[in-house]
Design an enzyme around this catalytic site. Structure first.
Site: not given
Lengths: 97, 143
Positions: B20, B45, B85
């Site tokens: 995000h 990151h 994920d």
């Protein structure tokens, strides 16, 4: 297993509970009966109930709660694995299941 | 004789990884930098998020369970882990108008589970973003 107790902090000792006393009660009421036992056959609660972790938490609560006089039992938490645990707060279920 | 139903809580932990960038369109570039620091870096990151889902309910007399773990695991894998994920959270529709902080991620996940998982009562969603910080959401009327 985690046992959490709560209560007033004693002004003289500064304790919620005397840990030594708690440990003695734990050993006598819970660990002696459960440790290294085959839950299904050797622990009376599970002659009539399935030894799921939910029922184990309830059984431990019921063994422990009446024997504590100084502090009040707040929560019994049992980790079945690192990524799965059950909490029991001594609550009855009210409402629709 | 009817036995009394006891209420227990069951918590299951899951892992997922996602990226995000913390950036709000309602702030200037400078305000964003001041507010979010390194987390505002343009390329974002990643985190290995640890998700905890807590459900509660009566312990069933017959099964001795609050809910069947296969049901909960199946639901979370399909509806949550497959959605989040290895995704860039900023690109998902639920974060089109809100910043994908872990606070907002907790709420998004809570809302999905609350809306669609019918096998037990949802008590709480808790997310560890790192070993040093975690966030939890218990619904609007939660603790």
């Amino acid at each position: 297993m985690e046992v959490t107790v709560k209560g007033a902090v004693d002004p003289k000792s500064g304790f919620v509970v005397d840990l030594k006393q708690l440990k003695d009660v734990m050993s006598r009421e819970v660990l002696d009966a459960l440790d290294h036992r085959f839950l299904n056959k050797e622990v009376p609660e599970f002659l009539s109930k399935i030894p799921t972790t939910e029922n184990l938490a309830i059984a431990i609560w019921q063994r422990l709660a009446p024997k504590l006089n100084q502090a009040q039992l707040h929560r019994v938490r049992i980790y079945e694995t690192l990524d799965l645990f059950v909490d029991f707060y001594g609550e009855d279920f009210h409402g629709e299941s | 004789m009817k036995t009394r139903s006891m209420k227990a809580h069951l918590t299951r932990r899951y892992m997922f990884s996602a990226s995000h960038r913390l950036h709000s369109d309602e702030m200037s570039e400078e305000e964003n930098r001041v507010t979010y620091g390194k987390c505002n870096n343009p390329y974002g990151h990643g985190h290995n998020y640890m998700l905890e889902v807590t459900v509660s309910g009566p312990v069933d007399d017959q099964t001795g369970m609050v809910c069947n773990l296969f049901d909960l695991d199946g639901f979370v894998h399909k509806q949550i882990l497959e959605r989040y994920d290895h995704q860039n959270l900023n690109l998902l529709s639920e974060f089109a108008k809100s910043v994908p902080t872990t606070e907002n991620l907790c709420i998004a996940i809570y809302d999905i589970v609350k809306r669609a998982f019918g096998k037990a009562h949802l008590e709480k969603v808790r997310i560890e973003e790192t070993m040093m910080n975690s966030f939890e959401y218990c619904g609007e009327n939660g603790r």
